[in-house]
Design an enzyme around this catalytic site. Structure first.
Site, PDB file in Angstrom:
ATOM      1  N   GLY A 665       0.815  -1.338  -0.140  1.00 52.59           N
ATOM      2  CA  GLY A 665      -0.051  -0.064  -0.062  1.00 52.59           C
ATOM      3  C   GLY A 665       0.727   1.282   0.002  1.00 52.59           C
ATOM      4  N   ASP A 679       4.044  12.969  -8.319  1.00 51.69           N
ATOM      5  CA  ASP A 679       3.805  13.197  -6.910  1.00 51.69           C
ATOM      6  C   ASP A 679       4.787  14.117  -6.234  1.00 51.69           C
ATOM      7  OD1 ASP A 679       1.958  12.542  -4.696  1.00 51.69           O
ATOM      8  OD2 ASP A 679       3.577  11.786  -3.944  1.00 51.69           O
ATOM      9  N   LYS A 683       4.642  17.842  -4.602  1.00 46.55           N
ATOM     10  CA  LYS A 683       4.705  18.214  -3.060  1.00 46.55           C
ATOM     11  C   LYS A 683       5.917  19.355  -3.082  1.00 46.55           C
ATOM     12  CE  LYS A 683       3.797  13.792  -1.437  1.00 46.55           C
ATOM     13  NZ  LYS A 683       4.451  12.369  -0.954  1.00 46.55           N
TER      14      LYS A 683
END
Length: 820
Positions: A665, A679, A683
């Protein structure tokens, strides 16, 4: 002689009248008693509506009249035994026939004067008193019927007549001679000196009782109704409202003037002059102490004794240069309103006298407009005055309490509470006595305004926070679990009551204004039949209009992120791990920040960068204190850090390590979203924008390390197959790092105006070298930390730590609510 008054609800049904009989029997066993009764519940409204229909020539008045007739006949039949019904039924039918004849006349001539309206509207009290008198007589009580037309005298100002107290007091003394134990008197009606029927205004039965009590120097006046006293606020608007045990006369007058319907405002004056205490009691809970109104209300430690409001207000605003310095301007305005019988509820005027605002009943707005424009026609024509403006659908919220004059900053606190909940104050007024502060607001904001003020001034020990949660995936479920575990602790330690009042997943949504059970909110959601639609969800959330509201978006959904601005404009705060809103166009990001400031809401997104790590808050503290960011080095992807910490080129292949990260996960279902570095770009972009740099995604260079053919694979399975074929590429990278005595890390950097993301070789002495597992780390080089960067380090991925970051943002906002 004591005086008791029973309201419409208290005599609304035969069963209720039996309760009244028990109270009267008990009270009259000790002292002679005057019992003043209202019309049966709802009857006066029906009579007035019936007369208006008849005046319009609408035959439907007959249907409404039949309902009135049936109500009184059925009540008589149920209360009076069959053998004794004949005399009272004859009297009731005679009165009803009189009423029918008058309404028939109104229907035929299609004209309804104020005098005729008074005549019609008082039949409810007359019938009620006649039936109750006969019922008490049948119960073997010593009862006489009293006729207020013989002892309450007024002028002929129909609809709300003015009492002639000298003549009235003398007549009352003569009339109530104590020859009977109980006198039953209809309230509301009186007579002009020429004998014509007049009324004392809606709610005038209270006034009747007060007039009699004052004239007889009664030991007290008891007002029996359907609530156990005057309350801190209207319980229909504020469920947490509670009974006020004592208050002084002036506080009671202020509350009743501003909409507290338990007592008719003029009722205070007669008993105040004589110092007669008034008790507000509950017919249905006669043991309850109720509220005592007297000369010295108890100091209960509360700054505010109660809250009240008046709905359906219109605000008239007259402004213009000709107002300045003209001494008779205000006189002309108020004389004009008085000439058309319009009562002014609130006045506010600028010190320059350039404008004046007057609040009146909304139903009288058009009448006021016509009269004012006629009076000031010449000034408006010459443009010395601006055209009259009228704002409709408003309300007045009032704080009342004698203690206000002893406390500094009450009005400021009131304005702050309303402002922080997005309630726009259109006008404000405070009397010189400092017993009342009134604010004009939009009518649709009444509920939020009253609950916010009530919570702050009366229930400040516990502050309720209303949460609307969207998304119940891994992060959402972890958050719900944390909320449930901490609920009792937060109430006890921080006096915060966090309640989920709305929740949804991708399929369903449900709402409960009282709060969804925190032990298993997902189960409640599963039982819901409401289909999830974000627009409907937002509409429901906004229509609930709850104070101290926070919207929590646990998704990565773009369409939900696009709603943040509209939510913030409703003064509802937003908390989210969703990075989309903060990484779109800079103008949109900036708009969200300014919208939150403008509408006194909060926009928190700590989890956008490092899950539960306080990265953004640390950065914000630096910037607020005047520091300046010079450079940033950061490992911001827990998934990429996990991958490079577990790949050594000797054991499992790179593709197998990525697969492991996916299974545990740490990555998205399609790992390419993580491996692309997109991603990480989002950020670092957020950090740069929070540092004060105006940057877009395209300004950040991303250096790829995955072969293009892998990234272009048609499916995830094909991607893993191609990754396995390209194992030599990854092995070569790790071997190069080992040969140099360094480690591979996927790093985001900013220096000298340039930002980029990509793999870097990190030497042993660098803080990034020993970064374990899925941890994140950020190094801020600033003017205050030029040599030794400020380091924030810790777990940067996982549902629990992300949920704890969301929880932290919620708490930061909740604490601002607690301070108000």
């Amino acid at each position: 002689m004591q005086v008791l008054k029973f309201g419409g609800t208290s005599v609304g049904t035969p069963q209720n009248i039996r309760l009244v009989k028990e109270i009267v029997a008990e009270k009259s066993s000790h002292e002679a008693t005057v019992v003043v009764v209202s019309a049966f519940s709802g009857i006066t409204n029906k009579l007035i509506h019936c007369s208006k229909l008849a005046a319009k020539g609408d035959e439907n008045y007959q249907e409404l009249l039949n309902q009135i007739i049936q109500k009184h006949i059925e009540t008589t039949q149920e209360l009076i035994s069959v053998k004794n019904q004949s005399p009272i039924m004859g009297q009731v039918r005679l009165l009803l026939n009189e009423l029918e004849d008058i309404l028939r006349g109104v229907f035929l001539v299609q004209e309804l004067s104020a005098k005729t309206t008074d005549k019609i509207s008082c039949y409810g009290e007359i019938l009620s008193a006649r039936i109750i008198t006969y019922y008490l007589q049948e119960m073997k009580m010593d009862v006489a019927a009293a006729d207020p037309k013989k002892f309450i005298f007024t002028d002929n100002h129909y609809g709300k007549a003015n009492v002639f107290f000298q003549e009235t007091n003398e007549a009352i003394h003569q009339y109530f001679d104590g020859s009977r134990k109980v006198y039953v008197c209809p309230g509301f009606l009186a007579s002009a000196l020429n004998g014509e029927t007049t009324t004392l205004g809606r709610g005038g039965s209270d006034y009747t009782a007060a007039i009699i009590a004052a004239a007889l120097n009664a030991p007290c006046l008891e007002i029996w109704t359907d609530v156990s006293g005057m309350m801190t606020a209207n319980p229909q608007w504020v469920p947490n409202a509670y009974v006020i045990d004592e208050m002084d006369y002036e506080e009671a007058m202020e509350l009743t003037h501003f909409g507290a319907k338990v007592l008719y405002p003029p009722s205070i004056a007669p008993v105040l002059r004589k110092g007669i205490p008034v008790y507000i009691k509950n017919t249905f809970k006669k043991e309850d102490a109720g509220t005592k109104i007297h000369g010295l209300g108890k100091k209960n430690g509360k700054i505010i004794k109660g809250l009240s409001c008046i709905e359906n207000i219109a605000l008239l605003n007259l402004s213009g240069s000709s107002m300045v310095g003209i001494p008779h301007f205000s006189f002309r305005l108020f004389q004009t309103l008085a000439s058309v019988n319009i009562s002014v509820i609130l006045i506010t005027q600028a010190s320059s006298e350039h404008s004046i605002c007057v609040a009146i009943d909304q139903e009288e707005a058009e009448k006021a407009r016509v009269a004012i424009e006629k009076t000031f026609e010449e000034e408006i024509r010459q443009q010395k005055l601006n055209p009259l403006t009228i704002d409709m659908d408003l309300a007045i919220v009032a704080l009342v309490g004698s203690n206000m004059k002893e406390q500094i900053g009450v009005s400021g606190r009131m304005l702050s509470i309303l402002g922080n909940n997005g309630i726009n104050i259109i006008a404000i007024a405070q009397g010189s006595s400092e017993k009342n502060i009134s604010a004009v607001i939009q009518k649709n904001q009444i509920k939020k305004a009253l609950n916010s003020l009530h919570e702050s001034f009366f229930l400040s020990d516990i502050k309720r926070v209303n949460l609307f949660v969207v998304g119940t995936g891994n992060v959402g479920k972890a958050l719900l679990k944390q909320l449930a575990l901490q609920s009792d602790y937060l109430k006890e330690k921080y006096h915060l009551d966090l309640q989920i009042v709305g929740i949804s997943n991708s399929r369903k949504m449900c709402f409960d204004e009282e709060g969804i059970d925190l032990s298993d909110p997902v189960a409640k959601l599963d039982q819901s039949t409401e289909k999830m639609d974000i627009n409907n969800f937002l509409q429901r959330m906004i229509s609930m209009n709850l104070r101290n509201s926070i919207f929590i978006d646990n998704t990565a959904n773009e369409s939900i992120a696009e709603t943040y601005a509209s939510i913030l404009r409703q003064s509802i705060s937003v908390v989210t791990p969703n990075k989309i809103a903060c990484t779109g166009k800079y103008a949109d990001y900036k708009n969200l920040k300014t919208t939150a400031l403008r509408y006194k809401s909060h926009f928190h997104f700590e989890t956008n960068v490092g899950a539960g790590l306080p990265i953004i808050n640390t950065l914000n503290d630096l910037i607020k204190s005047g520091d300046e960011v010079m450079g940033i080095q950061a490992v911001l992807s827990g998934s990429l850090n996990f991958i490079f910490n577990n790949y050594d080129g000797k054991g499992a292949q790179f593709s197998e390590v990525v697969k492991q990260a996916q299974v545990e996960g740490y990555t998205e279902p399609d790992p390419r979203l993580d491996l692309s570095g997109a991603d990480v770009k989002r950020k670092i972009l957020i950090l740069l924008r929070e540092s004060g740099f105006e940057m877009e995604m395209d300004d950040i260079k991303a250096i790829p390390f995955i072969p293009d053919e892998c990234m272009q694979a048609p499916t995830v399975d094909a991607f893993f197959d191609l990754m396995a074929k390209n194992e030599p590429v990854f092995k070569a990278k790790i071997e190069e790092a080992e040969k140099a005595g360094k480690k591979l890390k996927y790093v985001a950097t900013y220096s000298k105006g340039k930002a980029e993301t990509g793999l870097q070789l990190i030497e042993k002495s660098h803080p990034l070298y020993n970064l374990e597992g899925k941890d994140n780390i950020v190094l801020f080089t600033t003017k205050r930390y030029p040599e030794q960067p400020l380091v924030v380090k810790g777990a940067g991925a996982g549902a629990d730590v992300t949920a704890s970051g969301i929880f932290g943002d919620v708490m930061r906002i909740a604490n601002t609510f607690r301070e108000n």
